[in-house]
Design a protein around this motif. Sequence first.
Motif, PDB file in Angstrom:
ATOM      1  N   THR A 129      49.025  60.513  40.116  1.00 28.30           N
ATOM      2  CA  THR A 129      49.312  59.150  40.571  1.00 28.30           C
ATOM      3  C   THR A 129      49.875  58.304  39.433  1.00 28.30           C
ATOM      4  O   THR A 129      49.625  58.567  38.257  1.00 28.30           O
ATOM      5  CB  THR A 129      48.018  58.446  41.051  1.00 28.30           C
ATOM      6  OG1 THR A 129      47.041  58.548  40.014  1.00 28.30           O
ATOM      7  CG2 THR A 129      47.472  59.073  42.325  1.00 28.30           C
ATOM      8  N   GLY A 172      53.631  53.712  32.502  1.00 27.79           N
ATOM      9  CA  GLY A 172      52.729  53.218  31.457  1.00 27.79           C
ATOM     10  C   GLY A 172      53.403  53.308  30.088  1.00 27.79           C
ATOM     11  O   GLY A 172      53.268  52.383  29.266  1.00 27.79           O
ATOM     12  N   ASP A 197      49.250  69.977  26.211  1.00 25.20           N
ATOM     13  CA  ASP A 197      47.866  69.536  26.381  1.00 25.20           C
ATOM     14  C   ASP A 197      47.597  68.358  25.445  1.00 25.20           C
ATOM     15  O   ASP A 197      47.438  68.539  24.233  1.00 25.20           O
ATOM     16  CB  ASP A 197      46.921  70.712  26.070  1.00 25.20           C
ATOM     17  CG  ASP A 197      45.457  70.300  26.101  1.00 25.20           C
ATOM     18  OD1 ASP A 197      45.162  69.157  26.527  1.00 25.20           O
ATOM     19  OD2 ASP A 197      44.613  71.120  25.703  1.00 25.20           O
ATOM     20  N   GLY A 198      47.523  67.176  26.027  1.00 23.54           N
ATOM     21  CA  GLY A 198      47.327  65.970  25.231  1.00 23.54           C
ATOM     22  C   GLY A 198      45.960  65.868  24.590  1.00 23.54           C
ATOM     23  O   GLY A 198      45.759  65.048  23.692  1.00 23.54           O
ATOM     24  N   SER A 252      54.388  59.199  35.729  1.00 27.66           N
ATOM     25  CA  SER A 252      55.708  58.709  36.116  1.00 27.66           C
ATOM     26  C   SER A 252      56.530  58.186  34.933  1.00 27.66           C
ATOM     27  O   SER A 252      57.737  57.975  35.047  1.00 27.66           O
ATOM     28  CB  SER A 252      55.538  57.556  37.103  1.00 27.66           C
ATOM     29  OG  SER A 252      54.948  56.443  36.435  1.00 27.66           O
ATOM     30  N   ILE A 271      42.666  67.400  31.932  1.00 26.41           N
ATOM     31  CA  ILE A 271      42.502  68.853  31.940  1.00 26.41           C
ATOM     32  C   ILE A 271      43.027  69.418  30.623  1.00 26.41           C
ATOM     33  O   ILE A 271      44.205  69.230  30.301  1.00 26.41           O
ATOM     34  CB  ILE A 271      43.325  69.501  33.081  1.00 26.41           C
ATOM     35  CG1 ILE A 271      43.084  68.804  34.424  1.00 26.41           C
ATOM     36  CG2 ILE A 271      43.047  70.998  33.163  1.00 26.41           C
ATOM     37  CD1 ILE A 271      41.709  68.946  34.966  1.00 26.41           C
ATOM     38  N   GLY A 293      49.034  61.602  29.214  1.00 28.80           N
ATOM     39  CA  GLY A 293      49.188  61.478  30.670  1.00 28.80           C
ATOM     40  C   GLY A 293      50.390  60.616  31.015  1.00 28.80           C
ATOM     41  O   GLY A 293      50.264  59.484  31.468  1.00 28.80           O
ATOM     42  N   GLU A 324      52.518  64.986  28.649  1.00 26.48           N
ATOM     43  CA  GLU A 324      52.181  65.306  30.044  1.00 26.48           C
ATOM     44  C   GLU A 324      52.047  66.816  30.178  1.00 26.48           C
ATOM     45  O   GLU A 324      52.877  67.564  29.669  1.00 26.48           O
ATOM     46  CB  GLU A 324      53.279  64.769  30.983  1.00 26.48           C
ATOM     47  CG  GLU A 324      53.175  65.180  32.430  1.00 26.48           C
ATOM     48  CD  GLU A 324      51.831  64.823  33.085  1.00 26.48           C
ATOM     49  OE1 GLU A 324      51.427  63.653  33.032  1.00 26.48           O
ATOM     50  OE2 GLU A 324      51.185  65.736  33.629  1.00 26.48           O
TER      51      GLU A 324
HETATM   52  N1  SAM Z   1      50.463  56.831  32.844  1.00 23.10           N
HETATM   53  C1  SAM Z   1      50.886  57.371  34.108  1.00 23.10           C
HETATM   54  C2  SAM Z   1      51.895  56.521  34.819  1.00 23.10           C
HETATM   55  O1  SAM Z   1      52.173  55.412  34.362  1.00 23.10           O
HETATM   56  O2  SAM Z   1      52.447  56.985  35.821  1.00 23.10           O
HETATM   57  C3  SAM Z   1      49.719  57.649  35.020  1.00 23.10           C
HETATM   58  C4  SAM Z   1      49.166  58.964  34.752  1.00 23.10           C
HETATM   59  S1  SAM Z   1      48.105  59.770  35.876  1.00 23.10           S
HETATM   60  C5  SAM Z   1      46.867  58.609  36.260  1.00 23.10           C
HETATM   61  C6  SAM Z   1      47.334  60.869  34.699  1.00 23.10           C
HETATM   62  C7  SAM Z   1      48.244  61.946  34.168  1.00 23.10           C
HETATM   63  O3  SAM Z   1      47.537  62.671  33.167  1.00 23.10           O
HETATM   64  C8  SAM Z   1      48.679  62.957  35.211  1.00 23.10           C
HETATM   65  O4  SAM Z   1      50.080  62.987  35.280  1.00 23.10           O
HETATM   66  C9  SAM Z   1      48.108  64.290  34.676  1.00 23.10           C
HETATM   67  O5  SAM Z   1      48.937  65.404  34.937  1.00 23.10           O
HETATM   68  C10 SAM Z   1      48.016  63.996  33.198  1.00 23.10           C
HETATM   69  N2  SAM Z   1      47.104  64.840  32.429  1.00 23.10           N
HETATM   70  C11 SAM Z   1      45.859  65.288  32.759  1.00 23.10           C
HETATM   71  N3  SAM Z   1      45.353  66.022  31.744  1.00 23.10           N
HETATM   72  C12 SAM Z   1      46.294  66.031  30.754  1.00 23.10           C
HETATM   73  C13 SAM Z   1      46.364  66.606  29.452  1.00 23.10           C
HETATM   74  N4  SAM Z   1      45.371  67.326  28.919  1.00 23.10           N
HETATM   75  N5  SAM Z   1      47.484  66.410  28.722  1.00 23.10           N
HETATM   76  C14 SAM Z   1      48.518  65.689  29.213  1.00 23.10           C
HETATM   77  N6  SAM Z   1      48.518  65.132  30.439  1.00 23.10           N
HETATM   78  C15 SAM Z   1      47.416  65.283  31.196  1.00 23.10           C
END
Ligand code: SAM
Length: 216
Positions: free
Chosen positions: A59, A91, A133-134, A88, A207, A85, A106
Motif C-alpha cells: 500500500t 514517501g 532487504d532494507g 509507490s 520482511i 519500503g 524496496e
Molecule cells: N513509503 C511507501 C509509499 O509511499 O508508497 C509505502 C510503503 S508500504 C506501507 C511498505 C513497503 O515496505 C512495501 O512496499 C514493502 O514491500 C516494503 N518492505 C517490506 N519489507 C521490506 C524490506 N525488508 N526491505 C525493503 N522494503 C520492504
Amino acid sequence: MTTESKRGRMVDHDLRDRGVRDERVLAAMARVPREEFVPQHSRDSAYDDNPLPIGDGQTISQPYIVAFMAEAARITPGDTVLEIGTGSGYGAAVLASLAAHVHTIERHATLAARAAETLERVGFDTVQVHVGDGTVGLADEAPFDAIVVTASGPEIPSPLLEQLADGGRIVMPVERRRGHQQLMRATRSGDDFAEESLLGVVFVPLIGEHGYQHGR
Ligand code: SAM
C-alpha cells in the motif's frame, strides 16, 4: 474539485487540523502530486484520508502518517535520509522535498522499478531507489541523518541503528505486543539511543533478515 484543491484540503483538514505543525512538511505535502504515485484507477481517490493498494499486496501510506513520520524524523535541508519500503515512491518524494538526498530500498523489484520511473517523471532527481532487504540498511552510503521505515518489524534492526549519524533519528513502526504496532523514534547520541513511543499505527510487515522471516 480540482486536484490542487483536493490536495490543499488534505493539507488543511487532514494534516494541519490534526496537529502536523512543521511548515516545511506541510509545504512538501502540498507540493508532491500523490495522484502520480497511485494506480491509474485510484487517481480520483488519491487525496482520500487512507492508504491505497499499489500492487504486490502493498500500500501507499495514508497522507497523515507520511506527514507525521516526516515531521517526527526532524529532517533539515542538508540531511541524507534513508527510507526502507519505497512502495509507490510517494514517501521518498516527500522526504526528498525536505532533505538533500534520499536513498530508498524496496524488496519488490517491480514496485521499485515503477517508483523509480514515477520519481524520475515527476522530477525528483535526488532520490536513489535500491532493490533489496532494507533491514540490513545501506552500509556503503551511511551514515544517515534520518532513517524512515515504512513497514512494521519486531524491533528496530541493529544495522539501521549502526548506520545512524550522531544525532540521527530513526522513525519506525514496531510490533511491541502481538497485533499492536507503535511508531517509535530512536535518537542517537554517541553510542546511546533514546527511544520514544509516538503513536499507535497499522503497517504492512517488514520482511527480511532483521525483520519478519516470511510474508509477501
Ligand atoms: N513509503 C511507501 C509509499 O509511499 O508508497 C509505502 C510503503 S508500504 C506501507 C511498505 C513497503 O515496505 C512495501 O512496499 C514493502 O514491500 C516494503 N518492505 C517490506 N519489507 C521490506 C524490506 N525488508 N526491505 C525493503 N522494503 C520492504
